[in-house]
Design a protein around this motif. Structure first.
Motif, PDB file in Angstrom:
ATOM      1  N   HIS A   1      77.084-101.981  20.444  1.00  0.00           N
ATOM      2  CA  HIS A   1      77.773-103.023  21.198  1.00  0.00           C
ATOM      3  C   HIS A   1      76.792-104.038  21.775  1.00  0.00           C
ATOM      4  CE1 HIS A   1      81.110-100.196  20.887  1.00  0.00           C
ATOM      5  NE2 HIS A   1      81.904-101.153  21.304  1.00  0.00           N
TER       6      HIS A   1
ATOM      7  N   GLN B   1      82.642 -97.024  15.654  1.00  0.00           N
ATOM      8  CA  GLN B   1      82.232 -98.115  16.546  1.00  0.00           C
ATOM      9  C   GLN B   1      81.791 -99.333  15.752  1.00  0.00           C
ATOM     10  OE1 GLN B   1      83.126 -97.565  19.603  1.00  0.00           O
ATOM     11  NE2 GLN B   1      83.611 -95.468  18.963  1.00  0.00           N
TER      12      GLN B   1
ATOM     13  N   PHE C   1      82.820-101.237  26.587  1.00  0.00           N
ATOM     14  CA  PHE C   1      82.669 -99.952  25.899  1.00  0.00           C
ATOM     15  C   PHE C   1      82.482 -98.819  26.900  1.00  0.00           C
ATOM     16  CE2 PHE C   1      79.652 -96.806  23.991  1.00  0.00           C
ATOM     17  CZ  PHE C   1      80.515 -96.278  23.048  1.00  0.00           C
TER      18      PHE C   1
ATOM     19  N   ASN D   1      87.267-100.435  24.804  1.00  0.00           N
ATOM     20  CA  ASN D   1      86.976 -99.492  23.725  1.00  0.00           C
ATOM     21  C   ASN D   1      86.685 -98.105  24.298  1.00  0.00           C
ATOM     22  OD1 ASN D   1      86.334 -98.265  21.348  1.00  0.00           O
ATOM     23  ND2 ASN D   1      84.438 -99.424  21.002  1.00  0.00           N
TER      24      ASN D   1
END
Length: 329
Positions: free
Chosen positions: A165, A109, A127, A84
């Motif tokens: 995350h 996100q 991430f 990501n």
């Protein structure tokens, strides 16, 4: 090890037409992975089809905005890994248009994570975070225990994106980790303007034989990670269960002053010069002084460390832009 781990695996890269994402795509294809690139192809953010020159036939490219939750629900299905890297990274732009930064670095996100939670909870996500979230450091080198007190809107939103995350890892079992990157540079970085990466702009100025302005006394120190080293960190974090739920600093071989950086760059390029100038007010307000990272944690847990010296990395970078200048200027 990496070839065995990624051969035949399905990998999704958000922001894959940008600087780091495209370099990651090249490496994954080299390792035998099946790669899907998702990018909104906004030139101001670094998206550039030239970044996948020679690779476009070997990957699937989907021009889509990560804020489009319907597209993401489809794209994440069946993927083994999600890298990501989609985001807005300009600190100046985040201060001038904070709601756009909020939308891309926070709402988007959550859209990505919700798409994974409902459509592919077995996926592993790495991430792309930033050391900018530390703000002006209380001590250097900064380690992962350093307090987070970002100095701009971008840093605040990237901090939130990182912790979304980690939250989804801890609460929903969506395996995720974050890499706090610091001054990544190399081929395919944005050099059209100075709003995203200072070093990219310096490379352009040096190759155009211009005078590079260094703010302040030039003694501010930073560390620089060559993009191939950063890519290896993403790959190691993806395949190692010890990374799940964790955040790691990346870093460069050694801290270096702005003066030494520009001196090395102009020496490598054989063109360009520099001058010292006062800080502009809009940059002085968010300047963080000297800052460089302690990457000992990722070294201990994942076995990663930078291997490319600054001079070597700058040589690779300068040679790349000399060859492909028209696609990036």
């Amino acid at each position: 090890m990496l070839e065995q781990a990624f051969r035949g695996k399905r990998c999704l890269i958000t922001g894959g037409l940008g600087f780091i994402g495209s370099n990651l795509a090249f490496r994954l294809v080299e390792l035998g992975a099946e790669v899907i690139i998702v990018d909104s192809l906004v030139a101001e953010y670094g998206g550039n089809m030239a970044n996948v020159h020679g690779l476009a036939e070997q990957v699937r490219i989907n021009i889509a905005d990560v804020r489009d939750q319907h597209s993401l629900q489809y794209l994440v299905q069946g993927q083994d890994y999600l890298f990501n890297l989609a985001g807005q990274v300009s600190h100046i732009d985040s201060m001038e248009n904070p709601f756009n930064d909020l939308d891309i670095n926070c709402r988007a996100q959550l859209s990505i994570l919700e798409a994974c939670r409902h459509n592919n909870p077995a996926i592993k996500i790495v991430f792309a975070s930033t050391r900018q979230i530390y703000g002006r450091p209380d001590y250097v080198p900064v380690d992962e225990q350093h307090l987070l007190h970002p100095t701009d809107v971008n840093g605040i939103n990237k901090m939130a994106g990182e912790w979304y995350h980690i939250l989804y890892n801890n609460v929903y079992g969506i395996r995720a980790c974050a890499l706090r990157m610091t001054n990544t540079y190399g081929p395919r970085m944005l050099v059209r303007h100075a709003r995203q990466t200072a070093l990219g702009w310096f490379v352009r100025q040096a190759l155009d034989d211009e005078v590079i302005s260094i703010y302040g006394d030039g003694e501010q120190q930073r560390d620089y990670t060559y993009v191939d080293d950063a890519v290896e960190a993403f790959l190691l974090a993806a395949i190692n269960p010890a990374a799940d739920g964790q955040v790691f600093n990346l870093g460069g071989p050694e801290p270096i002053s702005h003066l030494r950086l520009i001196s090395t760059l102009t020496d490598v390029a054989g063109t360009g010069s520099y001058r010292l100038v006062p800080f502009p007010p809009e940059k002085a307000r968010i300047d963080i002084g000297s800052v460089y990272s302690d990457y000992s944690r990722i070294q201990a847990v994942l076995g990663w460390q930078p291997t490319t010296s600054l001079r070597q990395g700058l040589e690779y970078t300068v040679n790349f832009y000399r060859e492909f200048r028209e696609a990036y200027w």
